[in-house]
Design a protein around this motif. Sequence first.
Motif, PDB file in Angstrom:
ATOM      1  N   SER A  83       0.788  -1.343   0.382  1.00 44.48           N
ATOM      2  CA  SER A  83      -0.092  -0.043   0.080  1.00 44.48           C
ATOM      3  C   SER A  83       0.825   0.904  -0.124  1.00 44.48           C
ATOM      4  O   SER A  83       2.356   1.310   0.242  1.00 44.48           O
ATOM      5  CB  SER A  83      -0.804  -0.035   1.315  1.00 44.48           C
ATOM      6  OG  SER A  83      -1.923  -1.097   1.178  1.00 44.48           O
ATOM      7  N   PRO A  84       0.451   2.446  -0.459  1.00 41.67           N
ATOM      8  CA  PRO A  84       1.020   3.557  -0.217  1.00 41.67           C
ATOM      9  C   PRO A  84       2.019   3.825   0.892  1.00 41.67           C
ATOM     10  O   PRO A  84       0.443   3.781   2.436  1.00 41.67           O
ATOM     11  CB  PRO A  84       0.385   4.749  -0.656  1.00 41.67           C
ATOM     12  CG  PRO A  84      -0.631   4.138  -1.590  1.00 41.67           C
ATOM     13  CD  PRO A  84      -1.324   2.637  -1.217  1.00 41.67           C
ATOM     14  N   GLY A  85       3.209   4.544   0.954  1.00 39.40           N
ATOM     15  CA  GLY A  85       3.415   4.375   2.234  1.00 39.40           C
ATOM     16  C   GLY A  85       4.776   3.435   3.109  1.00 39.40           C
ATOM     17  O   GLY A  85       5.183   3.052   3.740  1.00 39.40           O
ATOM     18  N   GLN A  86       4.405   2.124   2.536  1.00 36.46           N
ATOM     19  CA  GLN A  86       4.608   0.854   2.829  1.00 36.46           C
ATOM     20  C   GLN A  86       6.290   0.362   2.045  1.00 36.46           C
ATOM     21  O   GLN A  86       7.219   1.418   1.425  1.00 36.46           O
ATOM     22  CB  GLN A  86       4.180  -0.485   2.521  1.00 36.46           C
ATOM     23  CG  GLN A  86       2.684  -0.195   2.907  1.00 36.46           C
ATOM     24  CD  GLN A  86       2.278  -1.864   2.822  1.00 36.46           C
ATOM     25  OE1 GLN A  86       2.465  -2.143   2.166  1.00 36.46           O
ATOM     26  NE2 GLN A  86       1.444  -2.395   3.772  1.00 36.46           N
ATOM     27  N   LEU A  87       7.001   0.066   3.935  1.00 32.02           N
ATOM     28  CA  LEU A  87       8.663   0.563   3.723  1.00 32.02           C
ATOM     29  C   LEU A  87       9.005  -0.583   2.523  1.00 32.02           C
ATOM     30  O   LEU A  87       8.697  -2.223   2.523  1.00 32.02           O
ATOM     31  CB  LEU A  87       9.177   0.091   4.714  1.00 32.02           C
ATOM     32  CG  LEU A  87      11.375   0.274   4.520  1.00 32.02           C
ATOM     33  CD1 LEU A  87      10.994   1.705   4.452  1.00 32.02           C
ATOM     34  CD2 LEU A  87      11.160   0.471   5.713  1.00 32.02           C
ATOM     35  N   PHE A  88       9.824  -0.549   1.196  1.00 36.75           N
ATOM     36  CA  PHE A  88      10.488  -1.789   0.586  1.00 36.75           C
ATOM     37  C   PHE A  88      12.078  -1.555   0.974  1.00 36.75           C
ATOM     38  O   PHE A  88      12.363  -0.502   0.166  1.00 36.75           O
ATOM     39  CB  PHE A  88       9.441  -2.103  -1.016  1.00 36.75           C
ATOM     40  CG  PHE A  88      10.481  -3.355  -1.117  1.00 36.75           C
ATOM     41  CD1 PHE A  88       9.587  -4.765  -1.007  1.00 36.75           C
ATOM     42  CD2 PHE A  88      11.457  -3.305  -2.384  1.00 36.75           C
ATOM     43  CE1 PHE A  88      10.504  -5.470  -1.509  1.00 36.75           C
ATOM     44  CE2 PHE A  88      11.684  -3.923  -3.435  1.00 36.75           C
ATOM     45  CZ  PHE A  88      11.039  -5.609  -2.597  1.00 36.75           C
ATOM     46  N   GLY A  89      12.674  -2.970   0.585  1.00 40.66           N
ATOM     47  CA  GLY A  89      14.062  -2.784   0.328  1.00 40.66           C
ATOM     48  C   GLY A  89      14.405  -3.419   0.122  1.00 40.66           C
ATOM     49  O   GLY A  89      13.957  -5.031   0.084  1.00 40.66           O
ATOM     50  N   VAL A  90      16.021  -3.626  -0.693  1.00 45.37           N
ATOM     51  CA  VAL A  90      16.984  -4.871  -0.632  1.00 45.37           C
ATOM     52  C   VAL A  90      17.883  -4.451   0.307  1.00 45.37           C
ATOM     53  O   VAL A  90      18.425  -3.844   0.918  1.00 45.37           O
ATOM     54  CB  VAL A  90      17.670  -4.425  -2.426  1.00 45.37           C
ATOM     55  CG1 VAL A  90      18.867  -5.878  -2.961  1.00 45.37           C
ATOM     56  CG2 VAL A  90      16.555  -4.535  -3.771  1.00 45.37           C
ATOM     57  N   GLU A  91      18.068  -5.839   0.830  1.00 47.71           N
ATOM     58  CA  GLU A  91      19.146  -5.878   1.473  1.00 47.71           C
ATOM     59  C   GLU A  91      20.460  -6.238   1.178  1.00 47.71           C
ATOM     60  O   GLU A  91      21.045  -6.094   1.774  1.00 47.71           O
ATOM     61  CB  GLU A  91      18.598  -7.240   3.052  1.00 47.71           C
ATOM     62  CG  GLU A  91      17.611  -7.122   3.570  1.00 47.71           C
ATOM     63  CD  GLU A  91      17.445  -5.867   4.190  1.00 47.71           C
ATOM     64  OE1 GLU A  91      18.575  -6.157   4.993  1.00 47.71           O
ATOM     65  OE2 GLU A  91      17.310  -4.490   4.684  1.00 47.71           O
ATOM     66  N   SER A  92      20.561  -7.548   0.410  1.00 47.89           N
ATOM     67  CA  SER A  92      21.659  -8.301   0.084  1.00 47.89           C
ATOM     68  C   SER A  92      21.238  -9.254  -1.418  1.00 47.89           C
ATOM     69  O   SER A  92      20.309  -9.226  -1.830  1.00 47.89           O
ATOM     70  CB  SER A  92      22.399  -9.411   0.893  1.00 47.89           C
ATOM     71  OG  SER A  92      21.929 -10.349   0.957  1.00 47.89           O
ATOM     72  N   VAL A  93      22.471  -8.831  -2.186  1.00 46.68           N
ATOM     73  CA  VAL A  93      22.170  -9.562  -3.871  1.00 46.68           C
ATOM     74  C   VAL A  93      23.429 -10.471  -4.136  1.00 46.68           C
ATOM     75  O   VAL A  93      24.748 -10.917  -3.153  1.00 46.68           O
ATOM     76  CB  VAL A  93      22.544  -8.988  -4.404  1.00 46.68           C
ATOM     77  CG1 VAL A  93      22.233  -9.850  -5.867  1.00 46.68           C
ATOM     78  CG2 VAL A  93      21.469  -7.864  -4.430  1.00 46.68           C
TER      79      VAL A  93
END
Length: 308
Positions: A83-93
């Motif tokens: 939803s709008p405002g939720q946090l997403f990210g990449v930790e590692s590859v």
Amino acid sequence: MSNTSLLRFSTISEYHCAAGLPKPAHPLISVVRLENVNMPIAEIPFRLVGDFYWISMKRKQHIKFRYGQQTGGFDEGVLFFMSPGQLFGVESVEHAADFQKPEGWMILIHPDFLWNTSLAKNIKQYEFFSYSVNEALYLSEKEELMLTAIVNQIEHEYSTAIDHFSQDVIIAQLELLLTYSQRFYQRQFLTHKKANHELLTRLENYLSNYFNSGALASQGLPSVTRIAETLNISPGYLSSILKTLTGQNMQQHLHHKLIELAKEKLTTTNLSISEIAYELGFEHLQSFSKLFKTKTNLSPLEFRTSFN
């Protein structure tokens, strides 16, 4: 993490620019093919927040993601929602080459696109928008093909000449996508019976310990958020599992447990009804009596009398 980049996107165009994509064909909705994304859009690890809805299907990537407070890897075809405002990210590859050539698609939907449509309000009924990444939807090949066909239709609709019917057609396709997703989640709940019943056992153990500790009198009923944090799952996912397996939402389940405890105290102790109400966390006797009668069709006194 102090070295983690945080990116904020208020528009879909801003995300396209940061991800090295052409300007979106429509400013309020976009289908993104992940193989076209020039990632990373920031130094890893990074976080991003968008002021729009994300529906993402990713597969076979050696990447660890963070979504909210949970982490998980996507090594199979999975679908997840933000939803709008939720946090997403990449930790590692694990393998840079895999990260440069992701597979799958994303739909980005700005809330303004839903304005004055059936989805503007109804989208909130889809609880999977609040699930954690480790509660994503695992798709069969057939299910993936069905959803991808809908996504292709959405992309085709906004990429051709926009007319008076375009928004209605896209909204209908989005509703179909979400309805299918809800069906597939129900399938996943039912096919993961062992894990879900283990979750219910953990829930029952938590509630039994909480009720027996005397915490009701001082703290009242535990919130869904508190229970979910203890079980290490998201509140929406807990509610959905409970609804699927028992037919009750979390509040109904808690009230059922509370009434059963009230019946026990009414029939096995000499405590006054006011004292029982206090032990069960009610500040006012009237509130306890009203809930008890709603659930049993008897007042607490009438129930106690029926056993004497």
